[in-house]
Scaffold this active site. Structure first.
Site, mmCIF file in Angstrom:
data_model
loop_
_atom_site.group_PDB
_atom_site.id
_atom_site.type_symbol
_atom_site.label_atom_id
_atom_site.label_comp_id
_atom_site.label_asym_id
_atom_site.label_seq_id
_atom_site.Cartn_x
_atom_site.Cartn_y
_atom_site.Cartn_z
ATOM 1 N N LYS A 36 0.838 -1.201 0.000
ATOM 2 C CA LYS A 36 0.000 0.000 0.000
ATOM 3 C C LYS A 36 0.877 1.256 0.000
ATOM 4 C CE LYS A 36 -0.270 0.156 5.042
ATOM 5 N NZ LYS A 36 -1.138 0.250 6.228
ATOM 6 N N ARG A 129 -9.825 0.611 15.766
ATOM 7 C CA ARG A 129 -9.776 1.281 14.464
ATOM 8 C C ARG A 129 -10.721 0.510 13.555
ATOM 9 N NH1 ARG A 129 -4.018 1.830 11.425
ATOM 10 N NH2 ARG A 129 -4.634 -0.285 10.856
ATOM 11 N N HIS A 161 -5.619 -6.806 13.667
ATOM 12 C CA HIS A 161 -4.360 -6.066 13.584
ATOM 13 C C HIS A 161 -3.900 -5.637 14.974
ATOM 14 C CE1 HIS A 161 -1.281 -3.993 11.335
ATOM 15 N NE2 HIS A 161 -1.575 -2.818 11.861
ATOM 16 N N ARG A 217 1.375 -10.623 7.595
ATOM 17 C CA ARG A 217 1.341 -9.452 6.712
ATOM 18 C C ARG A 217 2.575 -8.606 6.999
ATOM 19 N NH1 ARG A 217 -3.328 -9.367 9.585
ATOM 20 N NH2 ARG A 217 -2.674 -7.421 10.543
ATOM 21 N N TYR A 261 15.190 30.549 5.982
ATOM 22 C CA TYR A 261 14.116 31.379 6.500
ATOM 23 C C TYR A 261 14.173 31.494 8.024
ATOM 24 C CZ TYR A 261 11.853 31.094 1.915
ATOM 25 O OH TYR A 261 11.563 31.199 0.584
ATOM 26 N N CYS A 308 13.354 24.300 3.143
ATOM 27 C CA CYS A 308 12.467 25.099 2.304
ATOM 28 C C CYS A 308 11.618 24.191 1.410
ATOM 29 C CB CYS A 308 13.278 26.062 1.448
ATOM 30 S SG CYS A 308 14.437 27.084 2.396
ATOM 31 N N ASP A 310 11.721 23.810 -1.787
ATOM 32 C CA ASP A 310 12.436 23.211 -2.912
ATOM 33 C C ASP A 310 13.880 22.836 -2.598
ATOM 34 O OD1 ASP A 310 10.151 24.134 -4.473
ATOM 35 O OD2 ASP A 310 11.094 26.114 -4.323
#
Length: 372
Positions: A36, A129, A161, A217, A261, A308, A310
């Site tokens: 997944k 869950r 699980h 699993r 920054y 940052c 990028d």
């Protein structure tokens, strides 16, 4: 065009890990490789093929869309998906010959009405869950058996699980194993005889032999990352992912210069900084600023200032590096580079998050033996 920054995935490591895990769980226990979230960031289809090559009888995904993508890529083996919502395209799941998980009688009826032939039932044994609550187990099992007797469905699995299998001493583990045993007994009393009964994820498959049942699993361990950091197990898991980039720029800055920054780091003396063309827009955690390290020029280099969108900045000290030189954010650790686990510890998170979140503009390249 060469990649300025990329994820390199070693499929030989994937195969090694799957084979190793199969040896650990032993004969008579089937292997489900969980692919997944795009193979935990490693590329779902190539990882699935490598896992099949290494003997994985099952593949596991969260969504029907992921399972359909596997079918579109040519996978014809058993695939289980387990996260659906009302109105899901169960007809497509039926046409693709998938095993689909139901949590309730309502969900089960919707699946069967759409033609899904193979259904697994998930019970909640303590994670709180997904899965049927304890009060609903008998009704779910009886209803499922009725559908079998009518020839409308085959219940191929009953599963649950763990909540804390990465912590072997946590009391929830024994409690969940006992609850799952109760669920299996109730399913049998209702007349269900599923093909597989499964509870163990990666950590439990390694550390709790009694929880292996018919199938395990394995997700994170498939990718060579420790499912229970700090717990001894002596397995030779091999991390498959390396995240690397070409250095974009190196330059001297004087003592007192603020970096990135907000100037959250100020150079205490003259130093050289390097600009790496990857940032939070590519899934590099912004929190890595002033906390994580990379590998460049044969040494570890601290990330300085804020990451940052990028790019990020690293401290090269008095060393001379040039644009185009290799920078490894994290990898297997065999050459001295930081690992995904070390990044996780530096950022107070888990290795799962580190590898699944990277991507964005990063190219992904698969190799077969060897890393970047």
């Amino acid at each position: 065009m060469p990649a300025r920054a990329e994820i390199v995935v070693d499929l030989a490591a994937i195969r090694h890990n799957v084979r190793l895990l199969r040896e650990v769980v032993g004969p008579g226990v089937a292997m489900m490789t969980v692919v997944k979230a795009d193979g935990y960031g490693h590329g779902m289809v190539p990882v699935a093929r490598a896992a099949r090559d290494a003997g994985a009888e099952w593949l596991g995904v969260a969504t029907v869309d992921e399972a359909l993508a596997l079918r579109a890529a040519g996978d014809t083996g058993r695939v289980l998906c387990w996260l659906t919502v009302p109105g899901e395209d169960y007809a497509a799941a039926a046409a693709a010959d998938l095993d689909v998980t139901a949590y309730s009688t309502t969900e089960l009826d919707e699946m069967v009405a759409a033609g899904v032939a193979r259904v697994q039932l998930k019970v909640d044994t303590g994670l709180s869950r997904g899965g049927a609550a304890r009060a609903d187990w008998e009704d779910l099992f009886a209803h499922a058996r009725g559908l079998e007797l009518d020839g409308r469905a085959r219940i191929t699995g009953v599963w649950s699980h763990f909540a804390a299998s990465d912590d072997p001493d946590h009391p929830a583990n024994a409690a969940q194993e006992a609850a799952f045993a109760e669920a299996l007994a109730l399913a049998a009393s209702a007349g269900l005889d599923p093909e597989v009964r499964h509870l163990a994820n990666s950590a439990a498959a390694i550390l709790r032999p009694g929880s292996r049942h018919d199938l395990v699993r394995c997700g994170i361990a498939t990718y060579g990352l420790d499912p229970a950091p700090g717990v001894p197990h002596h397995l030779d898991l091999r991390p498959a992912m390396t995240v690397r980039a070409d250095l974009a720029l190196a330059k001297r800055i004087p003592a007192g210069a603020g970096v990135s920054y907000g100037h959250t780091w100020v150079a205490p003396q003259d130093t050289t900084v390097g600009v790496v063309p990857a940032g939070y827009g590519d899934g590099v955690p912004r929190a890595a600023g002033n906390r994580a390290e990379v590998w460049a020029g044969g040494a570890r280099r601290a990330v300085r200032g804020r990451v940052c969108m990028d790019q990020l900045v690293i401290d090269l000290g008095d060393d001379t590096l040039r644009p185009g030189d290799d920078v490894v954010l994290f990898g297997p650790g065999t050459a001295g580079e930081p690992t995904a686990q070390e990044w996780a510890e530096a950022l107070d998170t888990i290795n799962y998050e580190i590898v699944t979140r990277v991507g964005g503009r990063l190219a992904r390249r698969h190799v077969d033996g060897g890393t970047a």
